[in-house]
Design a protein around this motif. Structure first.
Motif, mmCIF file in Angstrom:
data_model
loop_
_atom_site.group_PDB
_atom_site.id
_atom_site.type_symbol
_atom_site.label_atom_id
_atom_site.label_comp_id
_atom_site.label_asym_id
_atom_site.label_seq_id
_atom_site.Cartn_x
_atom_site.Cartn_y
_atom_site.Cartn_z
ATOM 1 N N LYS A 167 0.289 3.980 -2.633
ATOM 2 C CA LYS A 167 -0.880 4.853 -2.521
ATOM 3 C C LYS A 167 -0.589 6.138 -1.757
ATOM 4 N N VAL A 168 0.479 6.137 -0.970
ATOM 5 C CA VAL A 168 0.772 7.313 -0.132
ATOM 6 C C VAL A 168 2.089 7.977 -0.493
ATOM 7 N N GLN A 218 1.911 11.122 4.908
ATOM 8 C CA GLN A 218 2.082 9.736 4.475
ATOM 9 C C GLN A 218 1.756 8.765 5.602
ATOM 10 N N GLU A 244 -4.697 3.052 5.494
ATOM 11 C CA GLU A 244 -4.556 1.948 4.548
ATOM 12 C C GLU A 244 -4.370 0.621 5.282
ATOM 13 N N ALA A 247 -2.031 8.629 6.224
ATOM 14 C CA ALA A 247 -2.702 7.913 5.142
ATOM 15 C C ALA A 247 -2.414 6.413 5.211
ATOM 16 N N LEU A 248 -1.168 6.057 5.525
ATOM 17 C CA LEU A 248 -0.822 4.634 5.581
ATOM 18 C C LEU A 248 -1.469 3.955 6.787
ATOM 19 N N LEU A 298 2.300 11.809 -1.383
ATOM 20 C CA LEU A 298 1.801 12.828 -0.459
ATOM 21 C C LEU A 298 2.955 13.735 -0.030
ATOM 22 N N LYS A 308 0.810 -1.220 0.000
ATOM 23 C CA LYS A 308 0.000 0.000 0.000
ATOM 24 C C LYS A 308 0.847 1.277 0.000
ATOM 25 N N TYR A 309 2.153 1.126 0.065
ATOM 26 C CA TYR A 309 3.017 2.313 0.085
ATOM 27 C C TYR A 309 2.818 3.175 -1.152
#
Length: 216
Positions: free
Chosen positions: A148-149, A158, A165, A161-162, A152, A145-146
């Motif tokens: 996706k952030v 980050q 996630e 957001a993580l 930022l 999932k990194y």
């Protein structure tokens, strides 16, 4: 077991204080729990972080929540390979034996596990990259999932957001368990994603219709 030691005095004092007050005032309730067994309506999967106090957040009494805690409140995908899976075992017991009606995944701000994952993804945590790191291999669940952030603007954005996630990853992985998917499909089990801000006491719940976490 020669390595075990007596409890420190401050813990003994706190125990005796609890026994003389909270327990004594609710003795019949504890006896009922012991005699009739547990019937929690919800399971909560939260982080091991000592600052995340699930029962306090929801004002829960003994017997209300079936609670499992691990690093970064992660649920691994369904992998019945015969190895040790504490989180998977807890989910199985809650869903198939206790038949909870709700399963909550609770993430939080300033999560050390998530920060470790972020550092690892940036190449700043070589100690987590080694095969022998239990934390590092556990955080491998979240590493995909990194992306996706990554774009930022700063580390704080980050991390926040993580952290969210991580909650969504756990919800997705829960649906890979056949017994979870079956009960969700039948309407007998509801999955819920939550995130709490430790410093502000705020709580956000994931809204699938809007695809975002909203304050409650």
């Amino acid at each position: 077991m020669k390595h075990a030691r007596p409890l420190p005095n401050y813990l003994l004092q706190r125990y005796h204080g609890w026994k003389a007050t909270s327990f004594a005032e609710n003795r019949s309730w504890y006896r009922k729990l012991a005699d009739e067994g547990q019937r929690p309506r919800a399971m909560v999967i939260s982080c091991c972080d000592s600052r995340v106090h699930v029962t306090s957040i929801f004002g829960a009494d003994s017997g209300e929540f079936f609670i499992h805690r691990n690093i970064a409140n992660l649920v691994p995908p369904y992998e019945p390979d015969g190895d040790h899976h504490g989180t998977s075992a807890a989910v199985e017991y809650a869903v198939t034996v206790l038949k909870v009606s709700h399963l909550l995944v609770l993430g939080h701000s300033q999560c050390g596990g998530v920060k470790g994952c972020l550092d690892m993804c940036k190449g700043d945590a070589p100690e987590l990259e080694v095969k022998e790191s239990f934390v590092g291999r556990w955080m491998d669940i979240l590493k995909p999932k990194y992306d996706k952030v990554a774009d930022l603007p700063d580390n704080v954005a980050q991390e926040r957001a993580l952290e969210k996630e991580a909650v969504l990853t756990s919800l997705d992985n829960l649906m890979s368990f056949p017994f979870v998917e079956e009960r969700v499909a039948s309407g007998e089990l509801g999955l819920h994603g939550l995130w709490t801000d430790i410093g502000e006491g705020g709580l956000q719940v994931y809204d699938p219709a809007r695809g975002e976490f909203l304050a409650v």
